[in-house]
Design a protein around this motif. Structure first.
Motif, PDB file in Angstrom:
ATOM      1  N   MET B  74       0.438  -8.660   4.883  1.00 55.74           N
ATOM      2  CA  MET B  74       0.080  -7.485   5.658  1.00 55.74           C
ATOM      3  C   MET B  74      -1.166  -7.705   6.508  1.00 55.74           C
ATOM      4  SD  MET B  74       0.574  -4.487   3.023  1.00 55.74           S
ATOM      5  CE  MET B  74       0.485  -2.835   3.523  1.00 55.74           C
ATOM      6  N   VAL B  78      -1.523  -7.263  10.759  1.00 56.84           N
ATOM      7  CA  VAL B  78      -2.391  -6.285  11.434  1.00 56.84           C
ATOM      8  C   VAL B  78      -3.316  -6.998  12.407  1.00 56.84           C
ATOM      9  CG1 VAL B  78      -3.994  -4.378  11.123  1.00 56.84           C
ATOM     10  CG2 VAL B  78      -2.472  -5.005   9.272  1.00 56.84           C
ATOM     11  N   LEU B  79      -3.927  -8.076  11.925  1.00 58.65           N
ATOM     12  CA  LEU B  79      -4.888  -8.782  12.765  1.00 58.65           C
ATOM     13  C   LEU B  79      -4.217  -9.396  13.993  1.00 58.65           C
ATOM     14  CD1 LEU B  79      -7.298 -10.506  10.238  1.00 58.65           C
ATOM     15  CD2 LEU B  79      -7.236  -8.182  11.096  1.00 58.65           C
ATOM     16  N   ARG B  84       1.095   0.181  11.988  1.00 58.52           N
ATOM     17  CA  ARG B  84       2.181   1.089  11.629  1.00 58.52           C
ATOM     18  C   ARG B  84       1.682   2.427  11.112  1.00 58.52           C
ATOM     19  NH1 ARG B  84       5.278  -0.276   6.201  1.00 58.52           N
ATOM     20  NH2 ARG B  84       6.172   1.711   6.814  1.00 58.52           N
ATOM     21  N   PHE B  86       3.257   5.728   8.441  1.00 59.45           N
ATOM     22  CA  PHE B  86       4.146   5.804   7.285  1.00 59.45           C
ATOM     23  C   PHE B  86       5.020   7.056   7.325  1.00 59.45           C
ATOM     24  CE2 PHE B  86       0.629   3.149   6.123  1.00 59.45           C
ATOM     25  CZ  PHE B  86       1.220   2.113   5.424  1.00 59.45           C
ATOM     26  N   ARG B  90       0.075   8.737   4.993  1.00 66.52           N
ATOM     27  CA  ARG B  90      -0.888   8.082   4.107  1.00 66.52           C
ATOM     28  C   ARG B  90      -2.254   8.043   4.782  1.00 66.52           C
ATOM     29  NH1 ARG B  90       0.941   4.991  -0.121  1.00 66.52           N
ATOM     30  NH2 ARG B  90       3.192   4.808  -0.302  1.00 66.52           N
ATOM     31  N   VAL B 103     -12.083   2.873   9.615  1.00 67.32           N
ATOM     32  CA  VAL B 103     -11.587   1.896   8.636  1.00 67.32           C
ATOM     33  C   VAL B 103     -10.709   0.859   9.338  1.00 67.32           C
ATOM     34  CG1 VAL B 103     -10.017   1.569   6.677  1.00 67.32           C
ATOM     35  CG2 VAL B 103     -11.754   3.342   6.578  1.00 67.32           C
ATOM     36  N   ALA B 104      -9.888   1.328  10.268  1.00 68.80           N
ATOM     37  CA  ALA B 104      -8.966   0.416  10.953  1.00 68.80           C
ATOM     38  C   ALA B 104      -9.686  -0.494  11.943  1.00 68.80           C
ATOM     39  CB  ALA B 104      -7.876   1.208  11.657  1.00 68.80           C
ATOM     40  N   HIS B 106     -12.279  -2.169  11.019  1.00 67.50           N
ATOM     41  CA  HIS B 106     -12.994  -3.084  10.131  1.00 67.50           C
ATOM     42  C   HIS B 106     -13.062  -4.507  10.687  1.00 67.50           C
ATOM     43  CE1 HIS B 106     -14.404  -4.490   6.201  1.00 67.50           C
ATOM     44  NE2 HIS B 106     -13.665  -5.540   6.422  1.00 67.50           N
ATOM     45  N   HIS B 107     -11.918  -5.020  11.092  1.00 61.82           N
ATOM     46  CA  HIS B 107     -11.891  -6.429  11.508  1.00 61.82           C
ATOM     47  C   HIS B 107     -12.493  -6.659  12.890  1.00 61.82           C
ATOM     48  CE1 HIS B 107      -8.130  -4.785  13.150  1.00 61.82           C
ATOM     49  NE2 HIS B 107      -8.347  -5.618  14.140  1.00 61.82           N
TER      50      HIS B 107
END
Lengths: 327, 254
Positions: B74, B78-79, B84, B86, B90, B103-104, B106-107
């Motif tokens: 996963m 994403v990276l 996506r 749900f 969620r 949070v999304a 983060h990277h």
């Protein structure tokens, strides 16, 4: 609107408040206005605050129920105690070293426990941590270097009020500061919804292990403080009961709230002492207080919120202003 | 439509002998909107889970921008540009709306643990940049005023939007929407159709959506892939699919 500056001001205020609390308590102690018995209670409060806030990182923020926090504490306690017992360094050097070493070894075990946490969830992980706590206790009981079941004696009494106060304050500050960063958000998001967190690109493994490592590190440091306060270590102390007592502090304070855990640790350490005059009914009243608390405020003292000195100050000022306006 | 962004080649997966997907082939062009339909149990969500790296395929591969991404987990997906939402929402319910989006990101931030404790200049710069980007995204979805509210305080339709905003925060090249209109009324659905078209236009990304709401799928998608019993039985424009006898037999007629 400059966030950095606003935060700097609030940091300075918090530090001032901490220093003020410290100064008041310390003066009261030096002038013997606080009895020797209560000076001991205050030191225990400091240790419990560090234990509760560190457990709050895994159980409150990461959302994994840990039933063996006393196990991490005992690793720190024995490591630190053995270090000062076998080293012949001046106290000011060997005590902080001992605390760091105790924390570091506890953190190593925290990582070891954190690894199954990647595969296990909820109840299953809780049972693993419970088993871990008991295994550590049994191992310590059966090793000769730890004094076995007879315990470990003659530990230097290094833990003074300033040591406890500033070590705990330092630990809480670090854990609290962590929460408001990308690392902290990652930990919280894993509690909220692990699948969504991973789908958002959060490396779950890394952050679970990180939370366990930091949490057990400070539990170990608290253990080191405890060892050098009580001066005699008995493995029986670090049983399941103690893990539960720490957990109760986290639940009562509000899962995930560091200030809540701090407040609850103060209340729950002080309460049995204040009730001492009731002798036999003491623990009964303590239990009733807990049950009432959970019925009346199931989310804990502070819920998931954090107490903020700046916010409280603003509210007070607003109240004063409206009162002034009415008069 | 440009060249293919995502290629699904001979994709198949079995669960203990059960063939959930078999020889699935299709392409998604850069900034295309593709619909994925099929009766319940046809394998739509399984396909999503293969595309996002939740499952490793038994056969075939998923290729994004010329690179095989299937079976890499996963985090990797994403990276590399697939986000996506749900089917059952969620969100991080007890975190603020703003933090849900952050949070999304983060990277995209790089300050390390030590920097986060002593709050270096990089910490502030990256956090402020993230705040700005997140608020811009929330603005697009009309959620800016709710930024400091806990996500659980949003209405159902807003929660769906926040989920999409969060998925976009990772800067994907392909956005997968799993039944975005589930539980929405007609007005909300129409609103959603506009939002989907707008997202593609604004962010220039491709979108693949699973949906049961036929007017929505037919209205917004350029191509539709129809799954039945784990196989692609039709792949074409809405009109072609509507007229396909196999689709009528498996889906509309059945």
């Amino acid at each position: 609107m400059d966030k950095a500056k606003m935060l700097q001001i609030s940091h300075r205020r918090n530090l001032l408040a901490l220093a003020a609390v410290f100064a008041v308590l310390y003066v009261l102690m030096l002038t013997r206005s606080i009895s020797v018995q209560y000076q001991g209670v205050i030191i225990l409060i400091g240790i419990n605050v560090l234990l509760a806030t560190s457990l709050n990182l895994t159980t409150g923020a990461l959302g994994e129920l840990v039933l063996g926090h006393a196990g991490f504490m005992s690793i720190g306690a024995y490591t630190a105690a053995l270090f000062t017992l076998h080293m012949d360094l001046p106290g000011l050097v060997e005590f902080p070293l001992a605390l760091l070493l105790g924390g570091a070894l506890a953190a190593v075990f925290g990582v070891i426990i954190g690894i199954p946490a990647l595969r296990l969830r909820g109840d299953y992980l809780a049972i693993v941590t419970l088993g871990f706590g008991e295994i550590i206790r049994v191992i310590i009981q059966n090793m000769s270097i730890t004094g076995g079941g007879r315990g470990l004696y003659g530990i230097e009494e290094y833990t003074t009020f300033p040591w406890v106060f500033w070590t705990s304050a330092f630990g809480i500050t670090i854990m609290y500061a962590l929460i408001f960063t990308r690392h902290g958000r990652a930990i919280l998001s894993l509690r909220e919804n692990e699948i969504a967190a991973e789908a958002a690109g959060i490396p779950a493994t890394r952050y679970k292990v990180l939370a366990f490592a930091v949490s057990s590190f400070f539990a170990g440091v608290a253990g080191g403080l405890y060892a050098h306060y009580i001066t005699v270590l008995d493995p029986g102390t670090f049983g399941f009961n103690m893990s539960i007592e720490i957990l109760v502090m986290v639940v009562l304070g509000g899962m995930g709230s560091f200030t809540g855990a701090t407040l609850a640790a103060v209340v729950l350490t002080l309460l049995p002492e204040l009730l001492r005059s009731m002798s036999d009914y003491r623990m009964l009243l303590y239990s009733i207080a807990l049950v009432l608390m959970m019925i009346l405020r199931p989310q804990g003292l502070l819920g998931k919120k954090e107490f903020s000195l700046t916010r409280a100050w603003e509210q007070l000022r607003k109240k004063a202003e409206t009162k002034g306006g009415n008069a | 439509m440009g060249q293919a962004l995502l290629k699904v080649e001979h994709l198949g997966i079995s669960f203990k002998g059960l063939r959930a997907l078999d020889d699935v082939n299709f392409e998604i062009p850069t900034s295309g909107i593709i619909g994925l339909i099929g009766p319940n149990g046809a394998g739509k969500t399984t396909l999503f889970n293969l595309l996002t790296g939740v499952y490793t395929p038994t056969d075939g591969a998923v290729i994004l921008d010329g690179e095989v991404i299937s079976g890499k987990g996963m985090g990797y997906t994403v990276l590399h540009g697939i986000s996506r939402t749900f089917q059952n929402i969620r969100l991080f319910r007890d975190m603020t709306v703003l933090d849900n989006v952050k949070v999304a990101m983060h990277h995209k931030m790089h300050y390390n643990l030590l920097e986060s404790l002593i709050k270096t200049r990089r910490y502030w710069a990256e956090e402020e940049q993230a705040d700005r980007e997140a608020l811009e995204l929330l603005e697009v979805f009309g959620l800016r005023e709710k930024a400091d509210m806990p996500a659980s305080g949003l209405s159902y339709g807003q929660q769906r939007k926040l989920e999409i905003a969060r998925a976009l925060a990772a800067s994907p090249k392909l956005l997968l929407l799993d039944e975005p209109a589930a539980g929405m009324n007609n007005t909300e659905t129409r609103d959603l159709m506009e939002t989907i078209a707008f997202i593609r236009q604004k962010f220039g990304i491709a979108i693949l959506l699973i949906e049961h709401d036929m007017p929505l799928v037919m209205g917004v998608c350029e191509r539709i892939v129809v799954l039945d019993y784990g196989r692609v039985i039709a792949n074409g424009t809405p009109d072609e699919v509507r007229a396909d006898p196999r689709v009528i037999g498996a889906y509309l007629g059945g």
